[in-house]
Design a protein around this motif. Structure first.
Motif, PDB file in Angstrom:
ATOM      1  N   LYS A   1       0.835  -1.199   0.000  1.00  0.00           N
ATOM      2  CA  LYS A   1       0.000   0.000   0.000  1.00  0.00           C
ATOM      3  C   LYS A   1       0.873   1.252   0.000  1.00  0.00           C
ATOM      4  CE  LYS A   1      -3.307   2.520   2.913  1.00  0.00           C
ATOM      5  NZ  LYS A   1      -4.053   2.510   4.203  1.00  0.00           N
ATOM      6  N   TYR A   2       1.922   1.231   0.792  1.00  0.00           N
ATOM      7  CA  TYR A   2       2.867   2.345   0.884  1.00  0.00           C
ATOM      8  C   TYR A   2       3.419   2.690  -0.493  1.00  0.00           C
ATOM      9  CZ  TYR A   2       7.079   4.811   2.620  1.00  0.00           C
ATOM     10  OH  TYR A   2       8.073   5.718   2.866  1.00  0.00           O
ATOM     11  N   ARG A   3       3.839   1.667  -1.248  1.00  0.00           N
ATOM     12  CA  ARG A   3       4.354   1.907  -2.593  1.00  0.00           C
ATOM     13  C   ARG A   3       3.269   2.412  -3.531  1.00  0.00           C
ATOM     14  NH1 ARG A   3       7.500  -1.779  -0.375  1.00  0.00           N
ATOM     15  NH2 ARG A   3       9.697  -1.930  -0.963  1.00  0.00           N
TER      16      ARG A   3
ATOM     17  N   GLU B   1      -4.977  -5.105  -3.034  1.00  0.00           N
ATOM     18  CA  GLU B   1      -4.360  -6.037  -3.974  1.00  0.00           C
ATOM     19  C   GLU B   1      -3.096  -6.644  -3.359  1.00  0.00           C
ATOM     20  OE1 GLU B   1      -6.795  -3.171  -6.365  1.00  0.00           O
ATOM     21  OE2 GLU B   1      -5.330  -3.003  -4.728  1.00  0.00           O
ATOM     22  N   PRO B   2      -2.973  -7.980  -3.337  1.00  0.00           N
ATOM     23  CA  PRO B   2      -1.784  -8.622  -2.760  1.00  0.00           C
ATOM     24  C   PRO B   2      -0.664  -8.700  -3.791  1.00  0.00           C
ATOM     25  CG  PRO B   2      -3.306 -10.291  -3.503  1.00  0.00           C
ATOM     26  CD  PRO B   2      -3.985  -8.966  -3.768  1.00  0.00           C
ATOM     27  N   PRO B   3       0.550  -8.936  -3.333  1.00  0.00           N
ATOM     28  CA  PRO B   3       1.614  -9.242  -4.293  1.00  0.00           C
ATOM     29  C   PRO B   3       1.290 -10.540  -5.021  1.00  0.00           C
ATOM     30  CG  PRO B   3       2.338  -9.675  -2.044  1.00  0.00           C
ATOM     31  CD  PRO B   3       1.021  -8.976  -1.945  1.00  0.00           C
ATOM     32  N   ARG B   4       1.915 -10.734  -6.171  1.00  0.00           N
ATOM     33  CA  ARG B   4       1.616 -11.917  -6.962  1.00  0.00           C
ATOM     34  C   ARG B   4       2.893 -12.550  -7.498  1.00  0.00           C
ATOM     35  NH1 ARG B   4      -1.966 -13.902  -4.875  1.00  0.00           N
ATOM     36  NH2 ARG B   4      -4.134 -13.333  -5.113  1.00  0.00           N
ATOM     37  N   LEU B   5       2.996 -13.883  -7.325  1.00  0.00           N
ATOM     38  CA  LEU B   5       4.038 -14.697  -7.934  1.00  0.00           C
ATOM     39  C   LEU B   5       3.335 -15.657  -8.870  1.00  0.00           C
ATOM     40  CD1 LEU B   5       6.990 -15.714  -8.129  1.00  0.00           C
ATOM     41  CD2 LEU B   5       6.491 -17.207  -6.181  1.00  0.00           C
TER      42      LEU B   5
ATOM     43  N   THR C   1      -0.899 -18.540   0.369  1.00  0.00           N
ATOM     44  CA  THR C   1      -0.676 -19.431   1.500  1.00  0.00           C
ATOM     45  C   THR C   1      -0.665 -18.611   2.785  1.00  0.00           C
ATOM     46  OG1 THR C   1       0.597 -21.033   0.196  1.00  0.00           O
ATOM     47  CG2 THR C   1       0.969 -21.032   2.575  1.00  0.00           C
ATOM     48  N   PRO C   2      -1.444 -18.991   3.795  1.00  0.00           N
ATOM     49  CA  PRO C   2      -1.468 -18.243   5.053  1.00  0.00           C
ATOM     50  C   PRO C   2      -0.076 -18.180   5.698  1.00  0.00           C
ATOM     51  CG  PRO C   2      -3.327 -19.755   4.930  1.00  0.00           C
ATOM     52  CD  PRO C   2      -2.420 -20.103   3.785  1.00  0.00           C
ATOM     53  N   THR C   3       0.169 -17.132   6.464  1.00  0.00           N
ATOM     54  CA  THR C   3       1.484 -16.940   7.073  1.00  0.00           C
ATOM     55  C   THR C   3       1.368 -16.590   8.553  1.00  0.00           C
ATOM     56  OG1 THR C   3       1.578 -14.559   6.555  1.00  0.00           O
ATOM     57  CG2 THR C   3       2.444 -16.074   4.904  1.00  0.00           C
ATOM     58  N   LEU C   4       2.335 -17.094   9.309  1.00  0.00           N
ATOM     59  CA  LEU C   4       2.535 -16.699  10.697  1.00  0.00           C
ATOM     60  C   LEU C   4       3.999 -16.303  10.828  1.00  0.00           C
ATOM     61  CD1 LEU C   4       1.714 -16.416  13.666  1.00  0.00           C
ATOM     62  CD2 LEU C   4       2.180 -18.860  13.963  1.00  0.00           C
ATOM     63  N   THR C   5       4.248 -15.040  11.159  1.00  0.00           N
ATOM     64  CA  THR C   5       5.596 -14.490  11.162  1.00  0.00           C
ATOM     65  C   THR C   5       5.987 -14.043  12.562  1.00  0.00           C
ATOM     66  OG1 THR C   5       5.224 -13.673   8.907  1.00  0.00           O
ATOM     67  CG2 THR C   5       7.124 -12.796  10.082  1.00  0.00           C
ATOM     68  N   VAL C   6       7.218 -14.359  12.938  1.00  0.00           N
ATOM     69  CA  VAL C   6       7.776 -13.895  14.207  1.00  0.00           C
ATOM     70  C   VAL C   6       8.579 -12.628  13.928  1.00  0.00           C
ATOM     71  CG1 VAL C   6       9.330 -14.425  16.111  1.00  0.00           C
ATOM     72  CG2 VAL C   6       7.880 -16.231  15.141  1.00  0.00           C
ATOM     73  N   LEU C   7       8.244 -11.553  14.642  1.00  0.00           N
ATOM     74  CA  LEU C   7       8.876 -10.258  14.410  1.00  0.00           C
ATOM     75  C   LEU C   7       9.840  -9.890  15.526  1.00  0.00           C
ATOM     76  CD1 LEU C   7       5.956  -7.992  13.099  1.00  0.00           C
ATOM     77  CD2 LEU C   7       7.562  -9.395  11.788  1.00  0.00           C
ATOM     78  N   GLY C   8      10.994  -9.373  15.119  1.00  0.00           N
ATOM     79  CA  GLY C   8      11.944  -8.802  16.054  1.00  0.00           C
ATOM     80  C   GLY C   8      12.042  -7.314  15.831  1.00  0.00           C
ATOM     81  N   ALA C   9      13.038  -6.921  15.033  1.00  0.00           N
ATOM     82  CA  ALA C   9      13.257  -5.497  14.782  1.00  0.00           C
ATOM     83  C   ALA C   9      12.287  -4.908  13.778  1.00  0.00           C
ATOM     84  CB  ALA C   9      14.690  -5.284  14.283  1.00  0.00           C
ATOM     85  N   THR C  10      11.574  -5.758  13.052  1.00  0.00           N
ATOM     86  CA  THR C  10      10.770  -5.308  11.922  1.00  0.00           C
ATOM     87  C   THR C  10       9.420  -4.746  12.338  1.00  0.00           C
ATOM     88  OG1 THR C  10      11.795  -7.095  10.658  1.00  0.00           O
ATOM     89  CG2 THR C  10       9.926  -5.999   9.652  1.00  0.00           C
ATOM     90  N   SER C  11       8.948  -3.780  11.558  1.00  0.00           N
ATOM     91  CA  SER C  11       7.634  -3.177  11.782  1.00  0.00           C
ATOM     92  C   SER C  11       6.512  -4.127  11.378  1.00  0.00           C
ATOM     93  CB  SER C  11       7.530  -1.885  10.963  1.00  0.00           C
ATOM     94  OG  SER C  11       6.191  -1.468  10.864  1.00  0.00           O
TER      95      SER C  11
ATOM     96  N   PHE D   1       0.593  -8.550   5.557  1.00  0.00           N
ATOM     97  CA  PHE D   1      -0.565  -8.289   4.713  1.00  0.00           C
ATOM     98  C   PHE D   1      -1.823  -8.247   5.576  1.00  0.00           C
ATOM     99  CE2 PHE D   1      -4.011  -9.474   1.808  1.00  0.00           C
ATOM    100  CZ  PHE D   1      -3.808  -8.529   0.817  1.00  0.00           C
ATOM    101  N   PRO D   2      -2.636  -7.195   5.420  1.00  0.00           N
ATOM    102  CA  PRO D   2      -3.797  -7.009   6.305  1.00  0.00           C
ATOM    103  C   PRO D   2      -4.980  -7.896   5.929  1.00  0.00           C
ATOM    104  CG  PRO D   2      -3.662  -5.201   4.727  1.00  0.00           C
ATOM    105  CD  PRO D   2      -2.441  -6.051   4.499  1.00  0.00           C
TER     106      PRO D   2
END
Length: 354
Positions: free
Chosen positions: A141-143, A157-161, A283-293, A298-299
């Protein structure tokens, strides 16, 4: 800044500049899609680094890729000659998402009627005709918010591969060879990151996989890794559930990795390119965050992140001022399971122990 009636602007040749990194290139694909939708008769080309090219292959919205090869483009003269070749295409619109030196050289030589970016520093302002402050939020969205002067709005709109049928078939065959039976579900795991402030400890990953396998015994975990990261993957597998972890014999290519992730029921990982690849193949994702915002998540209900929530998060730093990464070391696998309980139930179903 030169003001043009962009609502009446109708470019025929568009260049999007997004050199790196892998995840960022994928996160630029929604903007490419939106540009093609807004100007269906236009040709859209992308300037990117050679290492990122495979993520954009088979994208129907892209006509051509201009690839920066660091092994060939070693000097400023090489860059200048390459930029001149790109400019000769005759672009009407150049969208620069990064303002890196190589991007600026192309912008300078393009002579495009509209050269659009975020607000540049005073000393390069003359290169651009239009700029706009991006809207905070999810990175794609920022871009895409930079395209607002063109009448373009991001609407989720999500990214697409774009994978081929042959690549999907290969992934099925590869998993079968690796010992995954048709009745077993797959979870891909990306436990590596070149930055320690974004890398959850391998022992934590192994413990999380054990907890998940106890709750969902039919899961198989494909532990992915990049060049030089095999030892990390093996460490996670050794700490994880016996006979449920699969470590590829060799590094998968980006598209092979994407095809395996597309077959998975869930992707687990640190904040790096594979999490964006997972979004890009639904594919659903579960992410572990440290320093990252959290802005990189994806909302949608199919994508979740967990973080400890220290006052210093997100620091977005590559080194930890607190010493030993307390935001990651202190985030126990049990807490991740607890916070993600509802999410896991919605994605993987009810626990066999419930």
């Amino acid at each position: 800044m030169k003001q043009l009636p962009l609502t009446d602007f109708s470019p025929k040749n568009i260049l999007v500049c997004q050199l790196r990194q892998l995840g960022d290139v994928l996160l630029a694909t929604p903007s490419i899609t939106l540009l093609k939708k807004r100007f269906p008769g236009a040709h859209v080309d992308v300037l990117t680094e050679k290492k990122c090219a495979s993520l954009l292959e088979h994208n129907p919205d892209i006509r051509n890729l201009w690839l920066v090869d660091k092994k060939r483009h070693k000097t400023f003269l090489h860059d200048l000659l390459f930029a001149a070749e790109v400019a000769r295409t005759g672009y009407d619109l150049v969208v620069d998402f990064q303002q890196l030196p190589r991007c600026r050289t192309v912008v300078a030589l393009s002579r495009a009627q509209v050269r659009l970016s975020y607000p540049p520093p005073w000393y390069t302002r003359f290169l651009y005709t239009h700029w706009i402050a991006p809207t905070p939020g999810y990175s794609a969205k920022y871009r895409a918010s930079l395209l607002a002067p063109l009448g373009i709005t991001w609407n989720g709109e999500p990214p697409r591969l774009h994978l081929t049928n042959e690549e999907s078939t290969w992934a099925e065959s590869w998993l079968t060879t690796a010992g995954v039976s048709p009745d077993e579900r797959v979870v891909t795991v990306d436990p590596s990151h070149r930055r320690a402030t974004r890398r959850w400890p391998a022992a934590h990953w192994g413990r999380l996989l054990r907890l998940l396998h106890h709750r969902y015994p039919d899961l198989k975990f494909v532990i992915m890794y990049g060049p030089g990261e095999l030892d990390d993957a093996r460490e996670v597998a050794e700490a994880g559930p016996a006979r449920a972890c699969i470590v590829p014999d060799s590094v998968l290519s980006l598209r092979e990795m994407g095809a395996v992730i597309a077959r998975a029921d869930l992707h687990l990982g640190n904040c790096s390119a594979p999490r964006h690849m997972a979004v890009a193949v639904d594919t659903p994702t579960l992410t572990v965050l440290g320093a990252t915002s959290p802005a990189w998540t994806f909302p949608s209900p199919e994508h979740m992140h967990v973080r400890l929530g220290l006052d210093c998060q997100p620091c977005n730093k590559n080194s930890c001022r607190e010493g030993d990464r307390p935001c990651l070391q202190g985030l126990a696998p049990e807490r991740v399971m607890e916070e993600a309980d509802g999410f896991l139930s919605s994605i993987l179903g009810q626990s066999v122990n419930e």
